[in-house]
Design a protein around this motif. Structure first.
Motif, mmCIF file in Angstrom:
data_model
loop_
_atom_site.group_PDB
_atom_site.id
_atom_site.type_symbol
_atom_site.label_atom_id
_atom_site.label_comp_id
_atom_site.label_asym_id
_atom_site.label_seq_id
_atom_site.Cartn_x
_atom_site.Cartn_y
_atom_site.Cartn_z
ATOM 1 N N ALA A 33 16.964 25.905 74.710
ATOM 2 C CA ALA A 33 16.139 25.086 75.173
ATOM 3 C C ALA A 33 15.830 23.697 75.004
ATOM 4 C CB ALA A 33 14.670 25.695 75.277
ATOM 5 N N ILE A 34 16.490 23.364 73.951
ATOM 6 C CA ILE A 34 16.290 21.690 73.422
ATOM 7 C C ILE A 34 17.431 20.872 74.355
ATOM 8 C CG2 ILE A 34 17.080 20.314 71.533
ATOM 9 C CD1 ILE A 34 15.961 22.478 69.587
ATOM 10 N N LEU A 35 18.385 21.766 74.892
ATOM 11 C CA LEU A 35 19.478 20.874 75.961
ATOM 12 C C LEU A 35 18.717 20.563 76.849
ATOM 13 C CD1 LEU A 35 22.529 23.220 75.269
ATOM 14 C CD2 LEU A 35 22.163 20.976 74.364
ATOM 15 N N LYS A 36 17.580 21.095 77.263
ATOM 16 C CA LYS A 36 16.907 20.595 78.620
ATOM 17 C C LYS A 36 16.029 19.371 78.536
ATOM 18 C CE LYS A 36 16.828 25.197 80.339
ATOM 19 N NZ LYS A 36 16.176 26.283 81.003
ATOM 20 N N PHE A 37 15.844 18.905 77.018
ATOM 21 C CA PHE A 37 15.086 17.781 76.746
ATOM 22 C C PHE A 37 15.803 16.489 77.656
ATOM 23 C CE2 PHE A 37 13.506 19.193 72.279
ATOM 24 C CZ PHE A 37 12.709 20.209 72.991
ATOM 25 N N PRO A 38 14.979 15.538 77.649
ATOM 26 C CA PRO A 38 15.307 14.051 78.595
ATOM 27 C C PRO A 38 16.563 13.807 77.755
ATOM 28 C CG PRO A 38 13.006 14.166 78.308
ATOM 29 C CD PRO A 38 13.603 15.249 77.492
ATOM 30 N N SER A 39 17.445 13.331 78.629
ATOM 31 C CA SER A 39 18.822 12.695 78.129
ATOM 32 C C SER A 39 18.515 11.420 77.354
ATOM 33 C CB SER A 39 19.913 12.371 79.031
ATOM 34 O OG SER A 39 20.989 11.942 78.734
ATOM 35 N N PRO A 40 19.036 11.138 76.202
ATOM 36 C CA PRO A 40 19.976 11.819 75.531
ATOM 37 C C PRO A 40 19.692 12.638 74.510
ATOM 38 C CG PRO A 40 20.019 9.582 74.541
ATOM 39 C CD PRO A 40 19.047 9.707 75.680
ATOM 40 N N TRP A 41 18.175 12.881 74.372
ATOM 41 C CA TRP A 41 17.529 13.703 73.407
ATOM 42 C C TRP A 41 17.911 14.948 73.269
ATOM 43 C CZ3 TRP A 41 15.243 11.129 69.632
ATOM 44 C CH2 TRP A 41 14.648 9.871 70.044
ATOM 45 N N GLY A 42 18.148 15.832 74.481
ATOM 46 C CA GLY A 42 18.489 17.107 74.364
ATOM 47 C C GLY A 42 19.872 17.221 73.672
ATOM 48 N N ARG A 43 20.967 16.654 73.954
ATOM 49 C CA ARG A 43 22.234 16.838 73.224
ATOM 50 C C ARG A 43 22.190 16.366 71.913
ATOM 51 N NH1 ARG A 43 25.582 13.069 71.812
ATOM 52 N NH2 ARG A 43 24.316 11.488 73.072
ATOM 53 N N VAL A 44 21.632 15.080 71.358
ATOM 54 C CA VAL A 44 21.640 14.738 69.995
ATOM 55 C C VAL A 44 20.804 15.662 69.225
ATOM 56 C CG1 VAL A 44 20.595 12.865 68.470
ATOM 57 C CG2 VAL A 44 21.829 12.274 70.667
ATOM 58 N N LEU A 45 19.358 16.219 69.925
ATOM 59 C CA LEU A 45 18.736 16.996 68.817
ATOM 60 C C LEU A 45 19.397 18.382 68.590
ATOM 61 C CD1 LEU A 45 15.042 15.935 70.027
ATOM 62 C CD2 LEU A 45 16.507 15.201 68.093
ATOM 63 N N HIS A 46 19.849 18.985 69.847
ATOM 64 C CA HIS A 46 20.637 20.228 69.774
ATOM 65 C C HIS A 46 21.714 20.236 68.888
ATOM 66 C CE1 HIS A 46 23.128 23.519 70.861
ATOM 67 N NE2 HIS A 46 21.767 24.142 71.196
ATOM 68 N N GLN A 47 22.392 19.181 68.750
ATOM 69 C CA GLN A 47 23.636 19.193 68.000
ATOM 70 C C GLN A 47 23.110 18.988 66.377
ATOM 71 O OE1 GLN A 47 26.412 16.220 69.162
ATOM 72 N NE2 GLN A 47 28.124 17.040 67.833
ATOM 73 N N SER A 48 22.346 18.185 66.212
ATOM 74 C CA SER A 48 21.803 18.020 64.886
ATOM 75 C C SER A 48 20.936 19.350 64.278
ATOM 76 C CB SER A 48 20.646 16.714 64.723
ATOM 77 O OG SER A 48 21.263 15.728 65.344
ATOM 78 N N LEU A 49 20.328 19.728 65.062
ATOM 79 C CA LEU A 49 19.608 20.949 64.561
ATOM 80 C C LEU A 49 20.602 22.218 64.331
ATOM 81 C CD1 LEU A 49 16.413 20.906 66.578
ATOM 82 C CD2 LEU A 49 16.517 20.288 64.293
ATOM 83 N N ARG A 50 21.591 22.291 65.250
ATOM 84 C CA ARG A 50 22.472 23.223 65.063
ATOM 85 C C ARG A 50 23.466 23.005 63.609
ATOM 86 N NH1 ARG A 50 27.161 23.427 69.382
ATOM 87 N NH2 ARG A 50 27.408 21.559 68.321
ATOM 88 N N GLU A 82 30.476 7.035 66.180
ATOM 89 C CA GLU A 82 31.462 7.450 66.959
ATOM 90 C C GLU A 82 31.099 8.291 68.214
ATOM 91 O OE1 GLU A 82 34.034 9.749 64.538
ATOM 92 O OE2 GLU A 82 34.908 8.243 63.663
ATOM 93 N N GLU A 83 30.011 8.808 68.147
ATOM 94 C CA GLU A 83 29.296 9.709 68.927
ATOM 95 C C GLU A 83 28.272 8.777 69.880
ATOM 96 O OE1 GLU A 83 26.845 12.693 67.205
ATOM 97 O OE2 GLU A 83 28.547 13.871 66.500
ATOM 98 N N LEU A 84 28.030 7.686 69.313
ATOM 99 C CA LEU A 84 27.269 6.540 70.261
ATOM 100 C C LEU A 84 28.245 5.853 71.051
ATOM 101 C CD1 LEU A 84 24.720 5.168 70.801
ATOM 102 C CD2 LEU A 84 25.244 3.472 68.769
ATOM 103 N N SER A 85 29.284 5.576 70.481
ATOM 104 C CA SER A 85 30.380 4.653 71.505
ATOM 105 C C SER A 85 30.665 5.211 72.757
ATOM 106 C CB SER A 85 31.528 4.504 70.462
ATOM 107 O OG SER A 85 32.312 5.625 70.093
ATOM 108 N N LEU A 86 30.610 6.905 72.695
ATOM 109 C CA LEU A 86 31.166 7.379 73.826
ATOM 110 C C LEU A 86 29.866 7.312 75.033
ATOM 111 C CD1 LEU A 86 32.187 10.969 72.261
ATOM 112 C CD2 LEU A 86 33.360 8.962 73.045
ATOM 113 N N GLN A 87 28.745 6.881 74.482
ATOM 114 C CA GLN A 87 27.500 6.826 75.515
ATOM 115 C C GLN A 87 27.026 5.181 75.660
ATOM 116 O OE1 GLN A 87 26.304 9.557 77.126
ATOM 117 N NE2 GLN A 87 27.735 10.992 75.778
ATOM 118 N N ASP A 88 27.272 4.589 74.602
ATOM 119 C CA ASP A 88 26.675 3.114 74.655
ATOM 120 C C ASP A 88 27.596 2.330 73.725
ATOM 121 O OD1 ASP A 88 25.326 0.840 74.730
ATOM 122 O OD2 ASP A 88 23.344 1.654 74.251
ATOM 123 N N ARG A 89 28.662 1.854 74.251
ATOM 124 C CA ARG A 89 29.606 1.088 73.454
ATOM 125 C C ARG A 89 28.990 -0.072 73.044
ATOM 126 N NH1 ARG A 89 35.026 1.517 72.581
ATOM 127 N NH2 ARG A 89 35.066 3.398 73.914
#
Length: 334
Positions: A65-82, A218-225
């Motif tokens: 359910a964390i993936l449904k958080f507002p972008s980019p929080w959902g992706r970042v938080l889900h990946q970090s907690l995983r 590296e992950e940030l550069s994909l979203q905000d170079r």
């Protein structure tokens, strides 16, 4: 016929030019939804924290359910907690820290909305004042009804001027809400906090600080170079002397927090000491400084909003008054 086609085509092009303003105004009106989404995300993290504190293990649906958080929080938080869970690292400190980041962002939006309410009211007042005043003049002043067509054209012109004041004041309110950060860099408000949370999670999961920094960038550069280039991908990279000009205070603060984190990681690697607590302190100081700078811009907004009123609305009222007096005098002489 060709003139009408050209007129409608020009109107269409004009509406396309106004579309970015409508998008900004739409975002301005939907701030409550953004606050509710952030609070719901923080409440879900709080729910996961309470489950873990009571000894219960959340199922996969609760984590997904964390993936449904507002972008980019959902992706970042889900990946970090995983990654924290896979490495067997403690999750509760990260959950508490992530809740604080989401709540701070929601509070910042609410404070900005509250402090821009006066300017928004001034903008609406300036927009409505011209039609209301013109209607009063039309009903009260003699000779105005007899020159109805000319007066209507003058009212349309004055309404256009007051509309420019409305557009100007809405743009000023939005700029103050983002600390006068350029529009193409306003997503930095989320990218900075999300990237730092990603660095903290990687360090907590056992990654070395320099490798955690490189992976997060590296992950940030994909979203905000643009922000990734300012922060640099390697901890030991030399700072480029000829960098992009940084004129805005909030922009300078956001670029500076990345450089400060890099220097702190360098110091910890040289001294052989852990740096997570130091990095968290830097992050807390950054959030306080950023909020103070935005609050200062918002406190100056009511006084700055008087300028569009004097430039556009006041001349519109004077033009309406002068035209009404002219029509009344002309009718009296006839």
């Amino acid at each position: 016929m060709h003139l009408w086609i050209l007129s409608y085509f020009s109107l269409f092009l004009g509406l396309l030019e106004v579309r970015p303003l409508w998008v900004r105004f739409h975002v301005f009106l939907e701030q409550n939804q953004a606050v509710l989404a952030l609070r719901a995300a923080a409440a879900h993290l709080r729910f996961l924290q309470e489950m873990l504190e009571t000894g219960l293990v959340p199922d996969s649906k609760e984590w997904d359910a964390i993936l449904k958080f507002p972008s980019p929080w959902g992706r970042v938080l889900h990946q970090s907690l995983r990654e924290l869970r896979n490495q067997g690292a403690p999750v509760l400190p990260s959950l508490q820290r992530m809740q604080g980041s989401l709540q701070d962002q929601a509070e910042l939006i609410l404070e900005a909305k509250t402090k821009t309410a006066q300017s928004f009211g001034q903008a609406l007042t300036g927009l409505v004042l011209v039609p209301v005043f013109s209607f009063i003049l039309y009903e009260v002043m003699p000779g105005v009804k007899e020159s109805g067509k000319c007066f209507i054209l003058i009212v349309l012109f004055c309404t256009l001027l007051s509309s420019l004041s409305f557009i100007w004041m809405i743009a000023m309110a939005e700029n103050a809400r983002y600390g006068n950060l350029p529009s193409e860099k306003r997503h930095w408000f989320i990218s900075v906090n999300a990237t730092l949370e990603r660095v903290f999670a990687l360090i907590s999961s056992g990654s070395p600080a320099d490798l955690a920094w490189r992976r997060a960038i590296e992950e940030l550069s994909l979203q905000d170079r643009s922000l990734a280039e300012q922060w640099m991908g390697q901890v030991w990279d030399l700072e480029v002397t000829e960098s992009l000009p940084v004129l805005n205070e909030c922009e300078r603060l956001m670029v500076g927090v990345g450089k400060e984190v890099r220097k702190s990681i360098q110091t910890s690697l040289i001294e052989g000491r852990p740096c997570l607590n130091r990095l968290e302190s830097i992050h807390r100081s950054f959030r306080i400084d950023l909020r103070n700078k935005i609050n200062r811009e918002l406190s100056l907004l009511p006084n700055r909003s008087l300028k569009p009123l004097f430039v556009f609305v006041l001349p519109s009222i004077l033009i309406l008054m002068a035209s009404a007096l002219w029509f009344a005098f002309e009718g009296a002489t006839l």
